[in-house]
Design an enzyme around this catalytic site. Structure first.
Site, PDB file in Angstrom:
ATOM      1  N   CYS A   1      44.700  44.700  40.975  1.00 48.34           N
ATOM      2  CA  CYS A   1      45.398  44.027  42.084  1.00 48.34           C
ATOM      3  C   CYS A   1      46.848  43.731  41.695  1.00 48.34           C
ATOM      4  O   CYS A   1      47.122  42.780  40.957  1.00 48.34           O
ATOM      5  CB  CYS A   1      44.660  42.740  42.447  1.00 48.34           C
ATOM      6  SG  CYS A   1      45.488  41.806  43.763  1.00 48.34           S
TER       7      CYS A   1
ATOM      8  N   CYS B   1      48.225  40.364  42.942  1.00 50.54           N
ATOM      9  CA  CYS B   1      47.724  39.220  42.167  1.00 50.54           C
ATOM     10  C   CYS B   1      48.419  39.136  40.800  1.00 50.54           C
ATOM     11  O   CYS B   1      48.726  38.049  40.322  1.00 50.54           O
ATOM     12  CB  CYS B   1      46.223  39.331  41.898  1.00 50.54           C
ATOM     13  SG  CYS B   1      45.250  39.849  43.301  1.00 50.54           S
ATOM     14  N   ASP B   2      48.623  40.272  40.149  1.00 50.12           N
ATOM     15  CA  ASP B   2      48.955  40.247  38.723  1.00 50.12           C
ATOM     16  C   ASP B   2      50.351  40.736  38.341  1.00 50.12           C
ATOM     17  O   ASP B   2      50.734  40.624  37.181  1.00 50.12           O
ATOM     18  CB  ASP B   2      47.918  41.089  37.953  1.00 50.12           C
ATOM     19  CG  ASP B   2      46.531  40.480  38.051  1.00 50.12           C
ATOM     20  OD1 ASP B   2      46.437  39.257  38.264  1.00 50.12           O
ATOM     21  OD2 ASP B   2      45.542  41.223  37.931  1.00 50.12           O
TER      22      ASP B   2
END
Ligand code: NAP
Length: 306
Positions: free
Chosen positions: A134, A137-138
């Site tokens: 992701c 997200c990261d």
């Protein structure tokens, strides 16, 4: 057979969000989960993009808090595996698990899905320590660093392009000499000075010490393997929605996502869908919770007849 107002299949962020809202609306609610309440967040180390936690929060901690909050208003949470559903078009729908059968006025499907894995050495060991599924997200964990994206579809190029706004350089590694992605995304990728394409290559291994710092790649044209430096690897080789137990029961897109309208209603009255198993899901924690809340409110309106 025990009867519920709302039966939620899947105890990830979407299912727990739905369970919180429906139990707090005084509807008799059960959430059935196969593996662990929290779903994908349960296996996410650090979460920085969920509002309300300015310093971030560990995934298992947030899962525990969401579970506790959903239980607080009376929702029953059970560890069982749903194997079949029937009588979906009747006022009382039936859900069979591996151990029991239940009936409910409404069903909310929140069964999520899983990212396809490469299945090579190091992928599991470095998951959360360099390997990610992701980018949104990261990406921030790799600010100013050089990363790879694996895959040649729309997701690989779309997320790769997002990464170039944050990291120093992105190299997309794809197994063929032709990308599968749409022409417009290919053109954008080629024009992006921070994105390189490494075609006819596969990743054979993720390597490093505590954190990943390189990958072993193989040039499929020459047959030669060599190490490629990268502190992050974003895998985008496909996503598999958990909708197999609904095959032939509800319409899905080609990949198995269940279709819904904006209120999370499926084509069958009283059946709702939310989170990553839904067509057009953003696959984000916040949007999954939002979907779950919308589904629970739609179920409430369906039961109250307004
Ligand atoms: P996808 O289109 O199925 O592409 C998967 C890519 O991963 C393919 O290039 C495939 O290679 C590669 N791949 C699969 N298994 C692999 C393996 N074991 N090792 C190495 N490479 C592997 O999946 P997606 O990109 O996740 O997209 C899924 C759907 O969502 C598509 O319909 C897509 O259009 C849509 N989507 C759209 C957007 C957008 O429009 N912006 C963004 C994201 C997703 P091959 O090409 O060789 O098979």
């Amino acid at each position: 057979m025990e009867q519920f107002d709302v039966l939620i299949i899947g105890g990830g962020a979407a299912g727990l969000g739905a369970g919180l809202y429906s139990s707090r609306a005084m509807l008799k609610t059960m959430v059935i989960e196969k593996i662990g309440f929290g779903g994908q967040i349960l296996v996410t180390d650090e979460i920085e993009n969920y509002p309300g936690f300015p310093k971030g929060i560990k995934g298992p901690e947030l899962s525990r808090m969401m579970e506790e909050q959903t239980r607080r208003f009376g929702a029953e949470l059970k560890y069982e595996e749903v194997v079949a559903v029937e009588q979906l078009d009747r006022p009382l729908k039936i859900v069979h698990t591996s151990e029991n059968s239940y009936c409910a006025k409404t069903i909310i499907i929140a069964s999520g899905g899983s990212h396809k894995k490469l299945g090579v050495p190091g992928e599991e060991d470095y998951s959360g320590k360099g390997v990610s599924y992701c980018a949104i997200c990261d990406a921030n964990f790799f600010r100013g660093e050089e990363v790879i994206v694996v895959g040649g579809g729309d997701a690989a190029l779309d997320e790769g392009s997002y990464l170039t706004g944050i990291v120093e350089k992105v190299t997309v590694i794809h197994r063929r000499d032709q990308l599968r992605a749409s022409k417009i995304l290919q053109e954008r990728a080629l024009a992006n000075p921070k994105m390189d394409l490494l075609l006819n290559h596969v990743v054979e291994e993720f390597r490093g010490t505590d954190l990943m710092d390189r990958v072993l790649t193989k040039n499929l044209k020459t047959g030669k393997s060599y190490e490629f430096p990268a502190t992050g690897a974003f895998i985008y080789i496909g996503f598999i929605p958990n909708s197999g137990f609904l095959k032939g029961v509800l319409p899905t897109d080609d990949l198995g996502h269940i279709n819904s309208d904006i209120q999370m209603r499926t084509s069958i009255p009283g059946i709702f869908v939310c989170g990553d198993v839904r067509t057009h899901s953003e696959r984000q924690l916040g949007s999954a919770v939002g979907d779950g809340i919308t589904a629970a409110l739609a179920a409430y309106h369906y039961i109250s007849g307004d």
